[in-house]
Design a protein around this motif. Structure first.
Motif, PDB file in Angstrom:
ATOM      1  N   MET A  67       0.808  -1.221   0.000  1.00 23.20           N
ATOM      2  CA  MET A  67       0.000   0.000   0.000  1.00 23.20           C
ATOM      3  C   MET A  67       0.843   1.274   0.000  1.00 23.20           C
ATOM      4  SD  MET A  67      -3.293  -0.294   0.016  1.00 23.20           S
ATOM      5  CE  MET A  67      -3.858   1.229   0.768  1.00 23.20           C
ATOM      6  N   MET A  68       0.194   2.344  -0.380  1.00 24.03           N
ATOM      7  CA  MET A  68       0.777   3.673  -0.236  1.00 24.03           C
ATOM      8  C   MET A  68       1.235   3.862   1.213  1.00 24.03           C
ATOM      9  SD  MET A  68      -2.301   5.861  -1.950  1.00 24.03           S
ATOM     10  CE  MET A  68      -3.663   4.709  -2.073  1.00 24.03           C
ATOM     11  N   GLY A  69       2.451   4.318   1.402  1.00 23.76           N
ATOM     12  CA  GLY A  69       2.946   4.580   2.754  1.00 23.76           C
ATOM     13  C   GLY A  69       3.613   3.379   3.411  1.00 23.76           C
ATOM     14  N   ALA A  70       3.631   2.228   2.754  1.00 24.34           N
ATOM     15  CA  ALA A  70       4.247   1.043   3.375  1.00 24.34           C
ATOM     16  C   ALA A  70       5.750   1.206   3.519  1.00 24.34           C
ATOM     17  CB  ALA A  70       3.931  -0.202   2.541  1.00 24.34           C
ATOM     18  N   GLY A  71       6.350   2.007   2.632  1.00 23.56           N
ATOM     19  CA  GLY A  71       7.800   2.215   2.697  1.00 23.56           C
ATOM     20  C   GLY A  71       8.540   1.635   1.507  1.00 23.56           C
ATOM     21  N   LYS A  72       7.830   1.339   0.430  1.00 25.12           N
ATOM     22  CA  LYS A  72       8.468   0.716  -0.747  1.00 25.12           C
ATOM     23  C   LYS A  72       9.601   1.603  -1.293  1.00 25.12           C
ATOM     24  CE  LYS A  72       4.518   0.647  -2.930  1.00 25.12           C
ATOM     25  NZ  LYS A  72       3.645   1.277  -1.919  1.00 25.12           N
ATOM     26  N   THR A  73       9.344   2.890  -1.400  1.00 29.04           N
ATOM     27  CA  THR A  73      10.341   3.788  -1.976  1.00 29.04           C
ATOM     28  C   THR A  73      11.494   4.038  -0.999  1.00 29.04           C
ATOM     29  OG1 THR A  73       8.648   4.879  -3.291  1.00 29.04           O
ATOM     30  CG2 THR A  73      10.695   6.089  -2.959  1.00 29.04           C
ATOM     31  N   THR A  74      11.178   4.399   0.207  1.00 28.48           N
ATOM     32  CA  THR A  74      12.245   4.800   1.137  1.00 28.48           C
ATOM     33  C   THR A  74      13.050   3.596   1.627  1.00 28.48           C
ATOM     34  OG1 THR A  74      10.552   4.862   2.868  1.00 28.48           O
ATOM     35  CG2 THR A  74      11.162   6.950   1.885  1.00 28.48           C
ATOM     36  N   GLY A 137       1.584   1.811  -5.369  1.00 25.57           N
ATOM     37  CA  GLY A 137       0.700   0.995  -4.522  1.00 25.57           C
ATOM     38  C   GLY A 137      -0.290   0.116  -5.272  1.00 25.57           C
ATOM     39  N   ARG A 168       1.335   7.870   7.933  1.00 25.57           N
ATOM     40  CA  ARG A 168       2.370   8.199   6.947  1.00 25.57           C
ATOM     41  C   ARG A 168       1.807   8.923   5.725  1.00 25.57           C
ATOM     42  NH1 ARG A 168       5.568   2.500   6.852  1.00 25.57           N
ATOM     43  NH2 ARG A 168       6.516   2.589   8.914  1.00 25.57           N
ATOM     44  N   ARG A 171       0.986  12.757   5.787  1.00 21.95           N
ATOM     45  CA  ARG A 171       2.023  13.800   5.779  1.00 21.95           C
ATOM     46  C   ARG A 171       2.056  14.573   4.471  1.00 21.95           C
ATOM     47  NH1 ARG A 171       6.720   9.813   7.753  1.00 21.95           N
ATOM     48  NH2 ARG A 171       5.662   9.068   9.604  1.00 21.95           N
ATOM     49  N   ARG A 175      -1.383  11.924  -3.189  1.00 19.01           N
ATOM     50  CA  ARG A 175      -1.868  10.620  -3.646  1.00 19.01           C
ATOM     51  C   ARG A 175      -3.310  10.759  -4.130  1.00 19.01           C
ATOM     52  NH1 ARG A 175       2.006   9.636   0.582  1.00 19.01           N
ATOM     53  NH2 ARG A 175       3.409   7.941   0.031  1.00 19.01           N
ATOM     54  N   VAL A 210       9.353   0.742  13.228  1.00 21.42           N
ATOM     55  CA  VAL A 210      10.791   0.560  13.483  1.00 21.42           C
ATOM     56  C   VAL A 210      11.551   1.286  12.384  1.00 21.42           C
ATOM     57  CG1 VAL A 210      10.548  -1.666  14.664  1.00 21.42           C
ATOM     58  CG2 VAL A 210      10.804  -1.607  12.175  1.00 21.42           C
ATOM     59  N   GLN A 212      13.775   2.324   9.191  1.00 18.92           N
ATOM     60  CA  GLN A 212      13.775   1.737   7.845  1.00 18.92           C
ATOM     61  C   GLN A 212      14.899   0.722   7.658  1.00 18.92           C
ATOM     62  OE1 GLN A 212      13.740   5.152   5.320  1.00 18.92           O
ATOM     63  NE2 GLN A 212      11.759   5.809   6.056  1.00 18.92           N
TER      64      GLN A 212
HETATM   65  N1  LIG Z   1       9.974   2.154   8.783  1.00 21.74           N
HETATM   66  C1  LIG Z   1       9.641   3.446   8.683  1.00 21.74           C
HETATM   67  N2  LIG Z   1       9.785   4.260   9.753  1.00 21.74           N
HETATM   68  C2  LIG Z   1       9.440   5.553   9.677  1.00 21.74           C
HETATM   69  N3  LIG Z   1       8.936   6.164   8.579  1.00 21.74           N
HETATM   70  C3  LIG Z   1       8.765   5.419   7.500  1.00 21.74           C
HETATM   71  C4  LIG Z   1       9.105   4.017   7.475  1.00 21.74           C
HETATM   72  N4  LIG Z   1       8.807   3.529   6.234  1.00 21.74           N
HETATM   73  C5  LIG Z   1       8.312   4.575   5.536  1.00 21.74           C
HETATM   74  N5  LIG Z   1       8.293   5.709   6.286  1.00 21.74           N
HETATM   75  C6  LIG Z   1       7.818   7.048   5.865  1.00 21.74           C
HETATM   76  O1  LIG Z   1       6.505   6.892   5.347  1.00 21.74           O
HETATM   77  C7  LIG Z   1       6.305   7.762   4.250  1.00 21.74           C
HETATM   78  C8  LIG Z   1       5.853   6.942   3.049  1.00 21.74           C
HETATM   79  O2  LIG Z   1       6.911   6.058   2.671  1.00 21.74           O
HETATM   80  P1  LIG Z   1       7.166   5.700   1.146  1.00 21.74           P
HETATM   81  O3  LIG Z   1       7.016   6.914   0.265  1.00 21.74           O
HETATM   82  O4  LIG Z   1       8.445   4.952   1.075  1.00 21.74           O
HETATM   83  O5  LIG Z   1       5.937   4.731   0.865  1.00 21.74           O
HETATM   84  P2  LIG Z   1       5.541   3.984  -0.483  1.00 21.74           P
HETATM   85  O6  LIG Z   1       5.245   2.587  -0.076  1.00 21.74           O
HETATM   86  O7  LIG Z   1       6.610   4.177  -1.502  1.00 21.74           O
HETATM   87  O8  LIG Z   1       4.191   4.708  -0.928  1.00 21.74           O
HETATM   88  P3  LIG Z   1       3.571   4.957  -2.428  1.00 21.74           P
HETATM   89  O9  LIG Z   1       2.878   3.690  -2.838  1.00 21.74           O
HETATM   90  O10 LIG Z   1       2.591   6.071  -2.246  1.00 21.74           O
HETATM   91  O11 LIG Z   1       4.701   5.323  -3.343  1.00 21.74           O
HETATM   92  C9  LIG Z   1       7.640   8.498   4.018  1.00 21.74           C
HETATM   93  O12 LIG Z   1       7.541   9.751   4.653  1.00 21.74           O
HETATM   94  C10 LIG Z   1       8.654   7.619   4.726  1.00 21.74           C
HETATM   95  O13 LIG Z   1       9.760   8.348   5.197  1.00 21.74           O
END
Ligand SMILES: Nc1ncnc2c1ncn2[C@@H]1O[C@H](COP(=O)(O)OP(=O)(O)OP(=O)(O)O)[C@@H](O)[C@H]1O
Ligand SMILES: O=C(O)C1=C[C@@H](O)[C@@H](O)[C@H](O)C1
Ligand SMILES: [Mg+2]
Length: 234
Positions: A67-74, A137, A168, A171, A175, A210, A212
């Motif tokens: 999903m959006m916000g799961a952290g795939k990109t970061t 996502g 997340r 912020r 989207r 936790v 990243q």
């Molecule tokens: N483990 C983590 N701890 C703290 N913050 C996190 C963590 N993983 C992701 N984030 C934060 O959550 C936000 C969304 O993360 P990210 O953009 O990587 O999600 P995504 O899965 O790529 O979403 P999308 O599908 O919309 O591209 C960012 O601000 C990121 O810094």
């Protein structure tokens, strides 16, 4: 046609290594690593684990879904750097190919055209060896894109619970699917609809609250177990 002939702009995180691009046999099992997991071993052991994983991947891309916000990109960017893989984000690659922001593609062309472009872009990215792809996502939810990912990559679902995701994604307001009167309800509905489909990924890990780096270490351990056949059976 908003996606003209496209060369994926794969961003090298570290110098490329001379790996083969041969395909190891695909596994159809989903390894669910949703329990708590600690970063294990010392630096030397973790280096051995990373090198073994690269060898097991045999050039196949790692594909992060969820999903959006799961952290795939970061998380994906950190993971690629650790493994010495090139990192590419499919949302960025779509924007580069279309010359437009995703919000504008949705607004002017609609979701169906976005999804068609997303399929084409991901199909190209999957052909790049030694790559980690962070998908958008909805990519794995599209049946055609999902089949391409299953055939060409090793997929990892980064799973997270509703409250964490909502905190997340709140912020930023970039989207388009969450620009509704009730974004909480929309996100809940998307989770209900999508989670059974994300569960088709090869490996599942949970993104808890936790750092990243810990999530990246969890993914390395889960992928290593899956590809070496020592992961949990589901
Ligand atoms: N483990 C983590 N701890 C703290 N913050 C996190 C963590 N993983 C992701 N984030 C934060 O959550 C936000 C969304 O993360 P990210 O953009 O990587 O999600 P995504 O899965 O790529 O979403 P999308 O599908 O919309 O591209 C960012 O601000 C990121 O810094
Ligand atoms: O969950 C989704 O369907 C989306 C997620 C983003 O990464 C973008 O790909 C787009 O906003 C659609
Ligand atoms: Mg992303």
């Amino acid at each position: 046609m908003i996606f003209p002939s496209f060369r994926p702009c794969v961003q090298a995180c570290q110098p490329a290594r001379g790996l083969t691009t041969g395909r190891a046999p695909a596994s159809t099992r989903n390894d669910d690593h949703t329990g708590p997991r600690l970063t294990r071993g010392n630096a030397a052991e973790r280096k051995v684990e990373r090198e073994a994983l690269i060898s097991l991947l045999a050039g196949r891309p790692i594909v992060l879904v969820g999903m959006m916000g799961a952290g795939k990109t970061t998380v994906g960017r950190k993971l690629a750097s650790r493994l010495g893989l090139a990192f590419v984000d499919s949302d960025d690659a779509i924007e580069a190919a279309a010359g437009m922001k995703i919000e504008d593609i949705f607004a002017t062309r609609g979701e169906a055209e976005f999804r068609a472009g997303e399929t084409r872009v991901i199909s190209r990215l999957l052909r790049e060896p030694d790559t980690l792809i962070a998908t958008g996502g909805g990519a794995f939810i599209n049946p055609e894109t999902r089949e391409l990912i299953k055939a060409g990559g090793i997929s990892v679902w980064i799973k997270a619970d509703f409250e964490l995701l909502f905190s997340r994604v709140s912020r930023r307001s970039n989207r388009p699917l969450l620009k509704t009167a009730d974004p909480r309800a929309t996100l809940k509905a998307l989770i209900d609809q999508r989670y059974p489909i994300y569960a088709e990924a090869d490996v599942t890990i949970v993104s808890r609250d936790v750092p990243q780096d810990v999530v990246a270490a969890d993914i390395i351990a889960a992928l290593s177990a899956h590809l070496s056949g020592t992961g949990p059976q589901t």
